[in-house]
Design an enzyme around this catalytic site. Sequence first.
Site, short mmCIF file in Angstrom:
data_model
loop_
_atom_site.label_atom_id
_atom_site.label_comp_id
_atom_site.label_asym_id
_atom_site.label_seq_id
_atom_site.Cartn_x
_atom_site.Cartn_y
_atom_site.Cartn_z
N LYS A 67 10.74 27.26 -14.11
CA LYS A 67 10.90 26.80 -15.49
C LYS A 67 10.20 27.72 -16.49
O LYS A 67 9.24 28.41 -16.15
CB LYS A 67 10.47 25.34 -15.61
CG LYS A 67 11.50 24.44 -14.93
CD LYS A 67 11.23 22.97 -15.01
CE LYS A 67 12.38 22.22 -14.27
NZ LYS A 67 12.13 20.81 -14.11
N ARG A 97 10.12 19.90 -5.89
CA ARG A 97 11.52 20.35 -5.94
C ARG A 97 11.55 21.82 -6.31
O ARG A 97 11.09 22.19 -7.39
CB ARG A 97 12.26 19.51 -6.99
CG ARG A 97 13.72 19.86 -7.18
CD ARG A 97 14.34 18.97 -8.26
NE ARG A 97 15.74 19.27 -8.47
CZ ARG A 97 16.19 20.27 -9.23
NH1 ARG A 97 15.34 21.06 -9.85
NH2 ARG A 97 17.48 20.48 -9.37
N1 PMM Z 1 14.73 19.73 -13.02
C1 PMM Z 1 15.99 20.18 -13.14
C2 PMM Z 1 17.05 19.51 -12.52
N2 PMM Z 1 16.82 18.39 -11.80
N3 PMM Z 1 15.32 16.79 -10.93
C3 PMM Z 1 14.09 16.33 -10.82
N4 PMM Z 1 13.85 15.19 -10.10
N5 PMM Z 1 13.02 16.94 -11.40
C4 PMM Z 1 13.17 18.07 -12.14
O1 PMM Z 1 12.15 18.59 -12.66
C5 PMM Z 1 14.48 18.60 -12.30
C6 PMM Z 1 15.55 17.92 -11.66
C7 PMM Z 1 16.27 21.42 -13.94
O2 PMM Z 1 16.06 22.53 -13.16
P1 PMM Z 1 17.25 23.40 -12.47
O3 PMM Z 1 18.33 23.54 -13.52
O4 PMM Z 1 16.57 24.68 -12.17
O5 PMM Z 1 17.71 22.69 -11.26
#
Ligand code: PMM
Length: 280
Positions: A208, A250
Amino acid sequence: MTLVMGIVNVTPDSFSDGGRFLDADAAIAHGLSLRAQGADILDVGGESTRPGSERVDPAVEQERVLPVVRALADAGAYVSIDTINASTAVAAVDAGARLVNDVSGGLADPDLLPAVAASGADIALGHWRGPSADMYARADYADVVVEVVAELGARVEAAAAAGIPPARVVLDPGIGFGKRGEQNWATLRGTERIAAMGPRVLIGTSRKRFLGDALGAAEDEPAELTERRRDLATAVTSVLAAQAGAWAVRVHDVTATRDALRVALAWKGESRWAAPTRSR
Ligand code: PMM
């Protein structure tokens, strides 16, 4: 033992090959590879939630994710579905997903909590103040941890009212969701307080922007180097999250975070990697 959730994005821009069939195939192969690297959970998502991203029709989302969820679940993986849509959540659970990962905490789609309650799946409730398109407009906090705890508490109550007891709930403070730079660090410093709420806690910092800000990347840094540096930063934040009581982290780069967690275990004198168990 903190679990590692590997990210399997099935969006057209995730893979350079183009067509949908190739996307599904590549996503399945990627998921299996993350599992071989030690991912305990595979998080499949078909709609980007990044700041400024556009909404995707649930039918298109399902076309993308369902073959991937089915194939990974059939291969024996513990699959979660990253969606804010009730219909996608239900279809994914039917296809073998065991956890619904809703970054909106049930706020985006009023049908989602009752649907997940009936499905029997667990749910991850993210802290969220509104759609990705303008999420920073609501990044206004007097005390971000106090407000995240209060707002997540309200989502736990909403889940319970819909028929999902806290034992089936995972809480996620939503790093990057409606939070700017320092607000993300302040939220991470509050991980123990979020863990003290009771349900399991999931933390997602992977790649991020606020990590890039902390690293002080030059404007002309090659994208590949940025990604590598952020993966290392993610491994560090994931270890710190684990030490603060996170149930799972994650991440995109499973190997880096798995290794970092192994090193932290060795420091504590628990160098033998035990098979992860669920904390319920
Ligand atoms: N961040 C993203 C997408 N899904 N789900 C959870 N539970 N927590 C998060 O911090 C989260 C998520 C955005 O990140 P990406 O686009 O790199 O997947």
